[in-house]
Write an enzyme that holds these catalytic residues in place. Structure first.
Site, PDB file in Angstrom:
ATOM      1  N   SER A 145      -5.964   7.959  23.195  1.00 38.67           N
ATOM      2  CA  SER A 145      -5.537   7.639  24.421  1.00 38.67           C
ATOM      3  C   SER A 145      -3.900   7.529  24.405  1.00 38.67           C
ATOM      4  O   SER A 145      -3.034   8.871  24.816  1.00 38.67           O
ATOM      5  CB  SER A 145      -6.416   6.073  24.905  1.00 38.67           C
ATOM      6  OG  SER A 145      -5.909   5.872  26.258  1.00 38.67           O
ATOM      7  N   ASP A 221     -16.405  10.645  29.114  1.00 37.03           N
ATOM      8  CA  ASP A 221     -15.275   9.234  29.267  1.00 37.03           C
ATOM      9  C   ASP A 221     -14.819   8.365  30.195  1.00 37.03           C
ATOM     10  O   ASP A 221     -14.610   9.744  30.972  1.00 37.03           O
ATOM     11  CB  ASP A 221     -14.317   9.693  28.613  1.00 37.03           C
ATOM     12  CG  ASP A 221     -12.956   9.402  27.764  1.00 37.03           C
ATOM     13  OD1 ASP A 221     -12.688   7.786  28.912  1.00 37.03           O
ATOM     14  OD2 ASP A 221     -12.253   9.285  27.437  1.00 37.03           O
ATOM     15  N   HIS A 254     -15.235   6.892  25.637  1.00 40.64           N
ATOM     16  CA  HIS A 254     -13.276   6.402  24.825  1.00 40.64           C
ATOM     17  C   HIS A 254     -13.679   5.621  24.078  1.00 40.64           C
ATOM     18  O   HIS A 254     -12.664   5.165  23.720  1.00 40.64           O
ATOM     19  CB  HIS A 254     -12.796   5.626  26.267  1.00 40.64           C
ATOM     20  CG  HIS A 254     -11.446   5.898  26.214  1.00 40.64           C
ATOM     21  ND1 HIS A 254     -11.130   7.617  26.554  1.00 40.64           N
ATOM     22  CD2 HIS A 254     -10.407   5.008  26.269  1.00 40.64           C
ATOM     23  CE1 HIS A 254      -9.493   6.958  26.355  1.00 40.64           C
ATOM     24  NE2 HIS A 254      -8.600   6.059  26.538  1.00 40.64           N
TER      25      HIS A 254
END
Lengths: 276, 276
Positions: A145, A221, A254
């Protein structure tokens, strides 16, 4: 520098160290996994950059990467995601300030004094790691991320310094998504031309090195379309002729459950380059 | 019963569910990992019992067991370690009350009303799991520390119900160590004869079934000599002629880094029995 945690793990040792960072002007912690091979001789190092809100703990407790590092004889180093401390500028949001350093060197007050995570990760931390642990000069960088953004940007800005790079769910174009816009405006100011120096999709245009990118992205995600936008990385790599393996993983989100599921592939990817 | 988390993980799904437990008289959460094979047909179930202070989260986020469960086609179920809630009796210590149910059925006020973790784990939870997920009737049980005690005691008290049992760093003789003495006095009262029904080393004397025990114990575990005392299990098994594989693992401590390092062996041990 002193050790604050030490645990046997997969025949090696998971440790956590604390030191006073001259780059950041505060005490910093990082995790280091020493595989069993490190007891016999020097090993290459894979740097892992974590995402928003994380400390040095998230990756070392949740990713399960030590098993693969032990298989491949790779040292894992996982720094914190920002300078830390009561005296360090902060923000009430989870996506700015402590836990959200974005791996840039801030130029704007009040952030510029401490928020220099790029130089910390690229310069100070490797020098420290190389001085204290049995490392070779071969380095790789990966992350998740915000840390996936960090891994891509750091590799692209520093040609020759890393032999391998990969990312999970990276923020590939921070100049064009809300997380990045908020952080870059605070840390770097209003001039969007400056932002391009910290944006992987922009840096790809003039990349001096064609290090192959391995990127995994979960298809479910929650941040996919608004913050991550992997299609921009695909387009930027296509336009630049930059090698990219972008793997869309249907159903994955995620979380660290996603990272754990594919970190073995990433460690193997890095190990091939780092042992070559 | 409703699902509160769902994550793709190693080709299967890590989920967390919440339900109102009639046995415990409160809402309870548990983790369930469904391996990819569960999409094709029923799979056996390995129950994991966590240690002091844990919730259903610790094992599912830190042990890395999903990889092995996916390899072997085993469902993993990880309950919380006690009844929970503001209305539930608690204690200021970490080793009594919420987070410290010790897998017994309490008989003493004020604990007796809610603290019935044995019946929850042995009766209510499996019935719920079997009703909602694609399970076979083959069950195994494992756990860590207080949960290692729970796994051994639950298997020994319920012959025929589990096909396999193992433990990490179990409290093998709670009647004779401080953690167990404090909990048993609170939950069961002063009569030490009653305690024997909840003590693995005592139960081994009259075990009606000779289920082989696999036990891993870290050699550098900080609780080794005062709370865990694996030599008492070795002696009890020797006296009873009960099969035991006790593996002392030099250098390992009491943490999830230890569990992660050897959970693959345990899942394989259970899978052999559960698929036989």
């Amino acid at each position: 520098m002193h050790r604050i945690e030490q645990h046997a793990c997969f025949g090696g040792r998971q440790e956590v160290w604390q030191h006073d960072s001259s780059t950041l002007g505060c005490a910093m912690r990082f995790g280091v996994y020493l595989p069993p091979q490190a007891a016999q001789g020097p090993c290459p190092v894979l740097y892992w950059l974590s995402g928003l809100t994380c400390t040095e703990q998230n990756f070392i407790t949740k990713a399960g990467a030590q098993r693969y590092a032990a298989e491949h004889g790779v040292i894992l180093v996982a720094p914190d995601t920002s300078p830390r401390g009561e005296d360090i500028t902060n923000d009430d949001g989870y996506d700015l300030g402590q836990g959200a350093g974005f791996y840039v060197n801030a130029t704007r007050a009040p952030w510029a004094r401490h928020y220099r995570m790029h130089d910390y990760v690229v310069e100070e931390l490797p020098a420290l790691v190389d001085a204290h642990f049995p490392t070779t000069t071969a380095r790789g960088v990966s992350g998740h991320s915000m840390g996936g953004h960090g891994a891509l940007v750091i590799a692209l800005r520093n040609p020759g310094r890393y032999r391998s790079v990969s990312a999970f769910s990276p923020i590939v174009a921070p100049s064009r998504v809300p997380w990045g816009e908020r952080a870059f405006e605070a840390y770097l100011g209003d001039d969007r031309a400056v932002w391009k120096q910290w944006d992987a999709c922009e840096l790809l245009r003039d990349a001096r090195e064609r290090l192959p990118l391995l990127v995994d992205q979960g298809g479910d995600d929650e941040f996919l379309q608004r913050q991550l936008r992997p299609e921009l990385l695909r387009d930027a790599c296509a336009a630049a002729g930059h090698p990219l393996e972008l793997r869309m993983q249907p159903g994955y989100d995620h979380s660290y459950y996603f990272i754990a599921s594919f970190i073995g592939d990433h460690v193997a990817h890095h190990a091939r380059a780092l042992h070559a």
